[in-house]
Structure formats: structure tokens, C-alpha cells
Motif scaffolding. Structure first.
Motif, short mmCIF file in Angstrom:
data_model
loop_
_atom_site.label_atom_id
_atom_site.label_comp_id
_atom_site.label_asym_id
_atom_site.label_seq_id
_atom_site.Cartn_x
_atom_site.Cartn_y
_atom_site.Cartn_z
N UNK A 134 0.85 -1.19 0.00
CA UNK A 134 0.00 0.00 0.00
C UNK A 134 0.89 1.24 0.00
N UNK A 135 0.30 2.38 -0.28
CA UNK A 135 1.03 3.63 -0.26
C UNK A 135 1.33 4.04 1.18
N UNK A 136 2.34 4.85 1.32
CA UNK A 136 2.75 5.33 2.64
C UNK A 136 1.63 6.17 3.26
N UNK A 137 1.32 5.89 4.52
CA UNK A 137 0.25 6.61 5.21
C UNK A 137 0.86 7.69 6.08
N UNK A 138 0.44 8.93 5.88
CA UNK A 138 0.91 10.04 6.70
C UNK A 138 0.01 10.16 7.93
N UNK A 139 0.60 10.06 9.10
CA UNK A 139 -0.15 10.09 10.35
C UNK A 139 -0.53 11.53 10.70
N UNK A 140 -1.68 11.72 11.32
CA UNK A 140 -2.18 13.09 11.54
C UNK A 140 -1.52 13.79 12.72
N UNK A 141 -1.66 15.10 12.71
CA UNK A 141 -1.27 15.94 13.85
C UNK A 141 -2.54 16.29 14.60
N UNK A 142 -2.61 15.90 15.86
CA UNK A 142 -3.80 16.10 16.67
C UNK A 142 -3.70 17.44 17.40
N UNK A 143 -4.63 18.34 17.08
CA UNK A 143 -4.66 19.64 17.77
C UNK A 143 -5.57 19.57 18.97
N UNK A 144 -5.13 20.20 20.05
CA UNK A 144 -5.93 20.20 21.26
C UNK A 144 -7.16 21.08 21.08
N UNK B 284 8.48 -7.89 18.87
CA UNK B 284 8.15 -8.70 17.70
C UNK B 284 7.59 -7.86 16.56
N UNK B 285 6.92 -6.76 16.88
CA UNK B 285 6.37 -5.91 15.81
C UNK B 285 7.49 -5.31 14.96
N UNK B 286 8.67 -5.17 15.54
CA UNK B 286 9.80 -4.66 14.77
C UNK B 286 10.39 -5.68 13.82
N UNK B 287 9.93 -6.93 13.91
CA UNK B 287 10.46 -7.98 13.04
C UNK B 287 9.65 -8.15 11.76
N UNK B 288 8.47 -7.53 11.71
CA UNK B 288 7.62 -7.71 10.54
C UNK B 288 7.81 -6.55 9.57
N UNK B 289 7.63 -6.76 8.27
CA UNK B 289 7.75 -5.67 7.28
C UNK B 289 6.74 -4.56 7.56
N UNK B 290 7.23 -3.33 7.54
CA UNK B 290 6.38 -2.19 7.81
C UNK B 290 6.18 -1.89 9.29
#
Length: 327
Positions: free
Chosen positions: A23-33, A175-181
Motif C-alpha cells: 500500500x502507499x505510505x500513510x501520513x499520520x495526523x497531527x492532533x490539535x488540542x 516482535x512488531x519490529x520484526x515484521x515488514x512495515x
């Protein structure tokens, strides 16, 4: 070596993007208070990985606890695997480190009139009931005859939920660091520092629960056989040293986990970097060796993921035990 998004180092470097293979790279949001346009925080991949790890704990432990509550004997291959892990943390880590000889004395006194065949059933139910039941200060002790009595909980039983959660949270993040992505949030010093801070709070809580607030800070200094005139200044210096040592132990605890998780990905990045640097006929020689080396290091990293979760949990239990039962 730059830690690009496709580099092994990207697994221990935080980004504001999330990669899902295919899939395409997902840009994570900036949460404003709320009610402000200037303040807020950026969602990062490590935050996402920690939420995933916490979700995995819920998806695994909650069904397991319900399974244990309904059945006297655990059934199913997956359930037996998690039972083995949970029981090992209880019998191999928590009880020896926190209870020590106190647990042995309690067990021998309580089991003096028990039948030999009751011991295994009692231990199985008592250990797993902490997952499914909340008996307060006293826990249910079910014997083979069906009669239920009340037995005072061990000190380790109070901290078992914390130790179980700590172990699985670290393990799943590793373990999550062992999987692709994926990414290893435990390869970030900020994450491991928070885990060490939570352990410090548990240690101080155990000490204050056992001896009171003032008693804990008094007994933190070992007894000194010195003249009365020298005792006040020496006690003051020792108190400062012991408090500093308390913080240093937990700082080292966070650095140990961070360094070990970071080191494996650095080694992988270096080995794979040989392929990029090779040219000509050397490519055909370096590439197979790099691939074999990467696979071997990855297998070692898989072992380290479990080992570091065990070491962190064991040391946390050891620190809690030393605070609850000072010598």
C-alpha cells in the motif's frame, strides 16, 4: 548510514508515516488540542505500534482469562502456550524474586495437612485465578474435595498483573519490529524510560506497602555499626547514595532494553549495506553472504525479543522483591 524508510534502521527510528507492504505510505495526523490552533501532538509510528501491542494484549489475555475461569484444565494448543508463559512468569520470576523464602514458609505451613495429590490442582488454580478473579486481599483456594477456603495472597500475587502486562507489552513491541512495515517502539529510549518509570513506581509502592512511607525510606539505608557521633552524617550520605542508586538501577534498566533492541537493527543495516556498496563481480560474492548473515541475525533477534522481555520483567520483579523484603 542514513535511516531511510526502507532501511532496517527505520524499525527503530520514529516517523510520522506508517508503511504497509503493498500500500502507499500513510501520513499520520497531527492532533490539535481543543480550543487551540497552536498546541497539539504528532501521531508517530511508535505510538501506533504501542497501541497495536496493547490491543494484542487485550485480544490474547482477555479470552485466555475467560477460558481459565470456565475450565479447570486449559485446552487448546494456543491456550496451553500462553498458560505456559503465564505460569513461568509466576513460578519462575515473580514468586522467587518477590516472595523468596517468605513464600516457602507460607506454603509449608499451609500445606501441612494437604493431601499429596492436591498440590498440583491447587497450584494450577491458584496461579491462573489471578487472571480471572479478583478476591481482594484474600484469594480462593480450591481443593480437590470441592471445599473452598480463604488463604492470604502472596506479595507476588499483587504485582503479577503488572508483571504479566509488562512482559507481553515488551514482547509484542519487540516482535512488531520484526515484521515488514513494523517498528520496534522498545528501540526508543523514551519508551523504555517510561517502562522503567512505571517499574520504579511499583518498587516504591511495594516498599511503602510493606513498611509504610517513613519506614521504607528509613530501611532503604542498611544498618551501620558505627559510633553514635558518626552515625548521623554517615546515614545522610548513605541515604543520598541509596536514593541515587535506586534511580540509577532503573535508568540502566531502560538503557539495557533500548540498547539491545537498537543494536540488532544496526547490525542488520550494516550487513545489508555491504550489498549496496559492492560493485562488479563482488556483488555476486557479497550478496549471498549478506543474505545468509541477515537471516541469521534475524533469527537471533527473534530470540533476543523474548530474552529482553524476560530480563526486563525478571529485574522488575527482583527490584520489587528487594523493596518489599529488605535485608
Amino acid at each position: 548510514m542514513a535511516a531511510g524508510h526502507d532501511s532496517p534502521l527505520s524499525h527503530v527510528v520514529d516517523h510520522n508515516t506508517l508503511e504497509i507492504p503493498g500500500f502507499e505510505e500513510i501520513h499520520l495526523p497531527f492532533i490539535r488540542l481543543p480550543l487551540t490552533n497552536a498546541w497539539g501532538f504528532q501521531i508517530s509510528r511508535f505510538m501506533v505500534m504501542q497501541v497495536i501491542a496493547a490491543t494484542l494484549i487485550i485480544l490474547v489475555i482477555v479470552p485466555f482469562a475467560r477460558h481459565v475461569a470456565k475450565r479447570p484444565v486449559t485446552r487448546g494448543r494456543l491456550m496451553n502456550i500462553f498458560e505456559a508463559i503465564v505460569m513461568f512468569i509466576r513460578d519462575g520470576i515473580a514468586r522467587p524474586a518477590i516472595d523468596g523464602v517468605h513464600a516457602d514458609h507460607h506454603d509449608h505451613g499451609h500445606d501441612a495437612h494437604a493431601k499429596p495429590g492436591d498440590h498440583h490442582h491447587k497450584e494450577h488454580h491458584e496461579g491462573l485465578s489471578a487472571l480471572a478473579l479478583d478476591e481482594g486481599e484474600f484469594g480462593a483456594d480450591v481443593h480437590s474435595g470441592g471445599a473452598a477456603t480463604l488463604t492470604r495472597k502472596r506479595d507476588s500475587d499483587l504485582f503479577l498483573p503488572f508483571l504479566w502486562t509488562l512482559f507481553f507489552f515488551i514482547l509484542f513491541n519487540n516482535l512488531l519490529g520484526m515484521i515488514p512495515g513494523g517498528a520496534s517502539a522498545t528501540g526508543n529510549i523514551s519508551v523504555t524510560a517510561v517502562l522503567a518509570l512505571l517499574t520504579l513506581i511499583a518498587v516504591v509502592t511495594a516498599g511503602m506497602r510493606a513498611m509504610g512511607v517513613a519506614g521504607y525510606f528509613v530501611t532503604i539505608v542498611p544498618k551501620m555499626d558505627v559510633p553514635k557521633l558518626l552515625k548521623p552524617p554517615l546515614w545522610g550520605m548513605m541515604f543520598v547514595i541509596e536514593i541515587a542508586g535506586l534511580f540509577i538501577r532503573h535508568i540502566v534498566l531502560s538503557v539495557r532494553l533500548f540498547a539491545n533492541m537498537l543494536a540488532g537493527h544496526i547490525v542488520l543495516a550494516v550487513i545489508l549495506g555491504f550489498v549496496a556498496q559492492a560493485a562488479g563481480i563482488m556483488t555476486y560474492l557479497v550478496t549471498p553472504a549478506s543474505i545468509v548473515g541477515s537471516v541469521a541475525i534475524s533469527m537471533l533477534e527473534l530470540f533476543v525479543a523474548f530474552l529482553q522481555a524476560y530480563i526486563f520483567t525478571f529485574l522488575a520483579a527482583l527490584f520489587i522483591g528487594s523493596a518489599a523484603h529488605p535485608h
